[in-house]
Write an enzyme that holds these catalytic residues in place. Structure first.
Site, short mmCIF file in Angstrom:
data_model
loop_
_atom_site.label_atom_id
_atom_site.label_comp_id
_atom_site.label_asym_id
_atom_site.label_seq_id
_atom_site.Cartn_x
_atom_site.Cartn_y
_atom_site.Cartn_z
N ILE A 62 0.82 -1.22 0.00
CA ILE A 62 0.00 0.00 0.00
C ILE A 62 0.85 1.27 0.00
CG2 ILE A 62 -1.97 -1.09 1.12
CD1 ILE A 62 -1.02 0.10 3.77
N ASP A 75 12.22 13.06 9.67
CA ASP A 75 11.63 13.02 8.32
C ASP A 75 10.19 13.53 8.38
OD1 ASP A 75 11.59 12.66 5.60
OD2 ASP A 75 11.08 10.53 5.69
#
Length: 535
Positions: free
Chosen positions: A19, A135
């Site tokens: 996904i 991040d």
């Protein structure tokens, strides 16, 4: 296609299709067989398993991640290290990402502030547990079905790169260069300020539709701008919100908020000031705040709200550009080096600075060596008549007429009042009588004349504006307009130098020298401006 090794490593889960995918691994959907709970399975790159040091670091980090329990952090349910696989099993969120909403329907400023407050709440909890994210970006901020935003992918970047930014020889970046803090890009020691920078960049983008730096030039150029340039000021966002955002993305870590919570306190206060103390309640976005952050948000403001706040509140803002640059993938064959080895400071345009220096040197010399007095100079108080023969007297400054007296009185030619105040030093006078052309000077101090004080004021004015333009160009707060404006400013600076020297030295100002000094000033100004303008 689901990997057989992943299926074998997780017998208690029904592993589904892929996904998602990024530089730090692949994500599969899955369901816990006994509980029926949907999950997301993060499969770390094989390079993690093949490197014993990296593998041990990740196992340590996984333990920390599993202990994180916060409403705005995606929880980790399980960690499996088996058959060469490193797998994180997490809550599956199918409500989309902040990026997907931002790039389609858009987000209002109120919604953006609420989502970033939720992000900061989760980040602060992670920082308190000793975990940096490194991040933070809109794609790592996920929504639950109920609209709660949660931060995903904690700590993975730190595990893979030990906090530094890695790049391939082809110029791809492991990570997301659009949001990387300067100290992270250079591999310097990291603190929560690195996540503050990334979150501030996200908020800047959500409020403006664009990033704080110009895009283009590739990922290495993108990082280089963050290391060596200051961000563009946030436009069309009123204070105090704009000031909070700009502080969060300061280049130097010491100039930013020291942690996520102090950033959240100021952001909540600015939002409460602009949108009203009950803005979060009216908005309806679930946000879990620490007491001090909540108090800052609901504290009533005594100052009036800016008029443009209404449009800021109601109008959705969308991303103006496509998600910029895909991240490099970490694989066993990847050749990665620290970005600090690749990033080089911008080269100094020495040739342009040399041209500017030569032009300034010439400007300092020319008025002294080319000026001179005419053959005859009459120096007197110009309020008195000029006692020369003839029926007409004209007075000029570098060819510009100052006076034209056609009648001679009993004591001589009486100059107009304006001319008396203009003249300082020596100007050119001409009569149709035997005296011909001569120099006419005032015996008053030059600072009591418009030529004297005017040239000094023009010098200070042009110098101040030129210095301000150069500083703004270095900080990337302006662009081509400042370079263009430097030409008339430099020309005026040269004229001011010429006229001031002429007045103080009692030289006769001439038009050729005026034009020469003006051109030298313009050449110095435009050379320095182009050299200061960062790409």
């Amino acid at each position: 296609m689901t990997s057989s090794s992943v299926v074998a490593a997780l017998p208690q889960y029904a592993v589904g299709e892929q996904i998602g995918e990024g530089g730090m691994g692949v994500v599969y959907g899955g369901v816990h067989r006994q509980l029926g709970r949907p999950v997301a399975i993060k499969r770390l790159p094989h390079a993690v398993a093949e490197d014993p040091r990296m593998s041990e670091r990740f196992e340590h980090e996984a333990r920390l991640l599993a202990r994180l329990d916060h409403p705005h952090i995606v929880p980790v349910y399980d960690y499996v290290r088996q058959q060469g696989e490193h797998l994180l099993v997490m809550e599956r969120l199918d409500g989309g990402t902040v990026w997907s909403r931002f790039s389609t329907d858009g987000l209002t400023a109120q919604q953006s502030c609420a989502l970033v407050l939720a992000t900061l709440s989760g980040l602060h909890a992670a920082h308190e547990a000793g975990v940096l994210h490194l991040d933070v970006k809109p794609k790592n901020l996920l929504f639950t079905a109920n609209g709660v935003v949660k931060v995903a992918d904690f700590g993975i970047s730190q595990v893979v790169s030990e906090g530094a930014t890695l790049v391939t020889h082809g110029g791809a970046v492991l990570g997301t260069p659009a949001y990387i803090a300067p100290e992270q890009a250079m591999g310097n020691p990291l603190t929560p300020a690195a996540d503050v920078y990334a979150t501030g960049t996200v908020l800047y983008e959500l409020l403006s539709g664009d990033l704080p730096f110009e895009r283009g030039g590739g990922p290495i150029a993108m990082i280089q701008k963050r290391v060596y340039q200051d961000p563009r000021p946030l436009q069309n966002v009123p204070e105090p919100l704009a000031g909070v955002v700009m502080r969060s993305i300061a280049r130097e870590p010491d100039a930013r908020y020291r942690n996520a919570e102090t950033f959240a306190i100021d952001l909540a206060g600015a939002a409460g000031h602009l949108f009203g103390p009950d803005w979060l309640t009216r908005l309806g976005i679930p946000v879990h705040l620490a007491p001090q952050v909540s108090a800052s948000s609901t504290r009533p403001s005594l100052r009036p709200v800016e008029r443009d706040t209404v449009s800021l509140t109601q109008q959705p803002i969308r991303a103006t550009l496509v998600d910029p640059i895909p991240a490099a993938r970490l694989s066993g064959s990847s050749t990665l080096v620290p970005a600090a080895q690749v990033i080089k400071p911008p080269s100094t345009p020495w040739a342009l600075w040399l041209v500017a220096a030569i032009a300034l040197l010439a400007l300092a010399i020319v008025p002294f060596v080319t000026g001179g007095q005419p053959g005859r100079v009459v120096t007197q108080d110009l309020a008195d008549p000029v006692n020369v023969e003839g029926g007409r007297l004209t007075v000029t400054l570098a060819g510009i007429p100052l006076a034209d007296v056609t009648e001679r009185g009993p004591g001589g030619f009486v100059l107009p009042g304006a001319t008396r105040w203009i003249v300082g030093g020596v100007v050119t006078a001409k009569t149709d009588g035997p005296d011909g052309t001569f120099g006419l000077g005032s015996n008053r101090t030059p600072w009591l004349s418009i030529m004297g004080t005017g040239s000094a004021l023009l010098l200070l004015f042009t110098f101040a504006y030129l210095e301000s333009n150069l500083r703004a160009l270095r900080k990337r707060q302006t662009g081509v307009a400042a370079v263009i404006a430097s030409v008339p400013l430099g020309f005026g600076f040269g004229l001011a130098v010429w006229l001031l020297v002429s007045v103080l030295q009692e030289y006769e100002p001439t038009l050729p020298i005026a034009l020469t000094c003006g051109v030298l000033g313009a050449a110095a100004a435009i050379s320095a401006s182009i050299a200061s303008k960062r790409p």
